[in-house]
Design a protein around this motif. Structure first.
Motif, short mmCIF file in Angstrom:
data_model
loop_
_atom_site.label_atom_id
_atom_site.label_comp_id
_atom_site.label_asym_id
_atom_site.label_seq_id
_atom_site.Cartn_x
_atom_site.Cartn_y
_atom_site.Cartn_z
N VAL A 124 46.90 52.11 37.55
CA VAL A 124 45.53 52.46 37.94
C VAL A 124 45.27 51.93 39.34
CG1 VAL A 124 43.08 52.25 37.40
CG2 VAL A 124 44.77 52.40 35.55
N GLY A 125 45.00 52.83 40.28
CA GLY A 125 44.65 52.41 41.63
C GLY A 125 43.20 51.97 41.68
N ASP A 126 42.94 50.93 42.46
CA ASP A 126 41.57 50.44 42.58
C ASP A 126 41.16 50.25 44.04
OD1 ASP A 126 43.06 48.25 43.30
OD2 ASP A 126 42.41 46.97 41.64
N GLY A 127 41.85 50.95 44.92
CA GLY A 127 41.53 50.85 46.33
C GLY A 127 42.33 49.81 47.08
N ARG A 128 43.00 48.93 46.34
CA ARG A 128 43.83 47.92 47.00
C ARG A 128 45.22 48.49 47.29
NH1 ARG A 128 44.80 43.25 43.39
NH2 ARG A 128 44.70 44.85 41.76
N PRO A 129 45.98 47.83 48.19
CA PRO A 129 47.36 48.27 48.41
C PRO A 129 48.16 48.23 47.12
CG PRO A 129 46.67 46.73 50.13
CD PRO A 129 45.58 46.72 49.08
N VAL A 130 49.07 49.18 46.97
CA VAL A 130 49.89 49.25 45.76
C VAL A 130 50.69 47.97 45.58
CG1 VAL A 130 51.78 50.47 44.63
CG2 VAL A 130 50.03 51.76 45.81
N LYS A 131 51.15 47.39 46.68
CA LYS A 131 51.92 46.14 46.60
C LYS A 131 51.13 45.07 45.87
CE LYS A 131 53.21 41.96 48.56
NZ LYS A 131 52.46 40.73 48.88
N GLU A 132 49.85 44.95 46.16
CA GLU A 132 49.02 43.93 45.51
C GLU A 132 48.84 44.24 44.02
OE1 GLU A 132 45.32 43.24 47.41
OE2 GLU A 132 46.19 42.95 49.40
N ILE A 133 48.63 45.50 43.70
CA ILE A 133 48.43 45.88 42.30
C ILE A 133 49.68 45.57 41.48
CG2 ILE A 133 48.01 47.81 40.73
CD1 ILE A 133 46.41 49.14 43.00
N LEU A 134 50.85 45.96 41.99
CA LEU A 134 52.09 45.70 41.26
C LEU A 134 52.36 44.21 41.14
CD1 LEU A 134 54.39 48.48 42.77
CD2 LEU A 134 53.28 48.46 40.53
N GLN A 135 52.05 43.45 42.19
CA GLN A 135 52.28 42.01 42.12
C GLN A 135 51.33 41.34 41.13
OE1 GLN A 135 51.78 38.69 45.34
NE2 GLN A 135 53.82 39.57 45.55
N ASP A 136 50.11 41.83 41.04
CA ASP A 136 49.18 41.27 40.05
C ASP A 136 49.70 41.50 38.64
OD1 ASP A 136 47.45 40.27 41.90
OD2 ASP A 136 45.90 41.80 41.64
N HIS A 137 50.25 42.68 38.38
CA HIS A 137 50.84 42.94 37.06
C HIS A 137 52.01 41.99 36.80
CE1 HIS A 137 48.71 46.45 35.50
NE2 HIS A 137 48.68 46.93 36.73
N LEU A 138 52.81 41.75 37.83
CA LEU A 138 53.94 40.83 37.68
C LEU A 138 53.46 39.43 37.36
CD1 LEU A 138 57.09 40.62 38.01
CD2 LEU A 138 56.63 39.86 40.35
N LEU A 139 52.44 38.98 38.08
CA LEU A 139 51.92 37.64 37.83
C LEU A 139 51.30 37.52 36.45
CD1 LEU A 139 50.35 36.86 41.33
CD2 LEU A 139 52.33 35.75 40.28
N GLU A 140 50.62 38.57 35.98
CA GLU A 140 50.06 38.55 34.62
C GLU A 140 51.18 38.43 33.59
OE1 GLU A 140 47.69 42.03 34.20
OE2 GLU A 140 46.21 41.39 35.69
N LEU A 141 52.30 39.11 33.83
CA LEU A 141 53.44 39.00 32.93
C LEU A 141 53.99 37.58 32.93
CD1 LEU A 141 55.48 40.71 31.13
CD2 LEU A 141 56.95 40.70 33.15
N PHE A 142 54.13 36.98 34.12
CA PHE A 142 54.60 35.60 34.21
C PHE A 142 53.68 34.69 33.40
CE2 PHE A 142 56.82 35.84 38.65
CZ PHE A 142 57.72 36.75 38.14
N PHE A 143 52.38 34.88 33.55
CA PHE A 143 51.41 34.02 32.86
C PHE A 143 51.50 34.20 31.35
CE2 PHE A 143 47.19 33.38 30.98
CZ PHE A 143 46.96 32.05 31.33
N ALA B 245 56.33 59.32 34.50
CA ALA B 245 56.03 58.44 35.63
C ALA B 245 55.56 59.19 36.87
CB ALA B 245 57.27 57.61 35.98
N ARG B 246 55.40 60.50 36.78
CA ARG B 246 55.05 61.28 37.97
C ARG B 246 53.78 60.78 38.66
NH1 ARG B 246 54.10 67.85 38.25
NH2 ARG B 246 54.03 68.00 40.53
N PRO B 247 52.66 60.51 37.95
CA PRO B 247 51.47 60.01 38.64
C PRO B 247 51.71 58.67 39.35
CG PRO B 247 50.90 60.82 36.46
CD PRO B 247 52.39 60.76 36.51
N ALA B 248 52.46 57.77 38.69
CA ALA B 248 52.76 56.48 39.32
C ALA B 248 53.63 56.67 40.55
CB ALA B 248 53.45 55.56 38.32
N LEU B 249 54.60 57.57 40.46
CA LEU B 249 55.46 57.88 41.61
C LEU B 249 54.61 58.33 42.79
CD1 LEU B 249 58.27 58.51 42.90
CD2 LEU B 249 58.10 60.76 41.84
N LYS B 250 53.68 59.22 42.56
CA LYS B 250 52.81 59.73 43.62
C LYS B 250 52.00 58.60 44.25
CE LYS B 250 49.30 63.32 44.46
NZ LYS B 250 48.21 62.47 44.99
N THR B 251 51.41 57.75 43.43
CA THR B 251 50.60 56.65 43.94
C THR B 251 51.43 55.67 44.76
OG1 THR B 251 49.06 56.79 42.07
CG2 THR B 251 49.11 54.71 43.27
#
Length: 271
Positions: free
Chosen positions: A54-73, A179-185
């Motif tokens: 889900v895009g929220d206006g932030r860079p994709v790099k930040e969104i993916l890293q937040d998911h990674l950090l949530e997984l770590f936690f 994964a097509r929508p994620a690929l596009k984003t």
């Protein structure tokens, strides 16, 4: 919560698959790795069995890293080792640049293309892959029954697609379409990797000598940009090398997550 698997014992090693793939990409090497590491496989958002990206206006790099950090936690991981393929390799390098991990290994990591023209080639390659996946999905179970057909279907990603069984190939194609929508984003938010990585975090970059997606010239660009990293060739491997060279990938990942690469793998220059 992202879909994940956790098994094995030892230092934790998080493995990140590439764009339009899924965690099962690591299955060919996971069992051997689990003899020495606690292995964590997961599906990126918008891939496999994980929720949508889900895009929220932030860079994709930040969104993916937040998911990674949530997984770590959620899994109680504090600065684990990380390794990834393609987009997953880029995520691993970004995590190292931000000091989130103890070591990072990238297998043909994304982000080292020359410019817009080269990135257009990558986009076109994925467009062809996605079109082919959608077109062949109705007949994929029948086609994938042939080893030669599996090799041809996966030829742009690996040199030995016939080593995957029919169910894996059919599942991969289904997940690629999903994964097509994620690929596009992710493609729309892509930019070259330029983040500096501190000297205290060991980094390994390995490249398949027959990579047809992120062409091997990018390995030389990675060498210049990451001079302190260990750089390795996976001879004869394609972009997704985990089936092409099980022993070589296992060696790179184990040594890369042992505070640097100290290997007998031949490290030859780019022609």
């Amino acid at each position: 919560m992202l879909a994940y698997e956790r098994f094995g014992s030892g230092e934790p090693l998080v493995l990140v698959h590439g764009i339009s793939h899924r965690r099962q990409a690591w299955y060919p090497v996971a069992e051997q790795l689990a003899e020495h590491r606690e292995v964590i496989l997961f599906d990126l958002p918008g891939h496999g069995e994980s929720p949508d990206l889900v895009g929220d206006g932030r860079p994709v790099k930040e969104i993916l890293q937040d998911h990674l950090l949530e997984l770590f936690f959620e899994l109680g991981l504090e600065r684990p080792h990380i390794a990834g393929n393609s987009l997953g390799g880029r995520i691993a390098l970004e995590a190292a640049a931000d000091g989130l991990v103890s070591s990072a290994t990238g297998l043909s990591p994304a982000g080292f293309w020359k410019g817009d023209r080269d990135f257009a080639y990558i986009r076109a390659h994925f467009a062809v892959l996605m079109t082919a996946a959608r077109a062949t999905r109705p007949v994929a179970p029948r086609l994938a029954g042939s080893g030669l057909a599996r090799k041809l279907m996966l030829g742009s990603l690996m040199t030995h697609g016939e080593r995957l069984d029919r169910d894996r190939v059919v599942g991969d194609l289904t997940c690629m379409v999903r994964a097509r929508p994620a690929l596009k984003t992710i493609m729309e938010g892509a930019f070259p990797f330029e983040s500096p990585i501190g000297e205290g975090i060991p980094v390994t970059v390995a490249w398949g000598s027959k990579d047809r997606l992120l062409l091997p010239y990018q390995a030389e660009r990675a060498r210049r940009q990451l001079p302190s990293a260990e750089h390795v060739w996976l001879e004869g491997s394609g972009h997704v090398p985990m089936s092409d060279d099980v022993a070589g990938v296992v060696d790179v990942l184990l040594r890369g997550s042992s505070h640097g690469l100290r290997s007998t793998i031949a490290d030859v220059g780019v022609a």
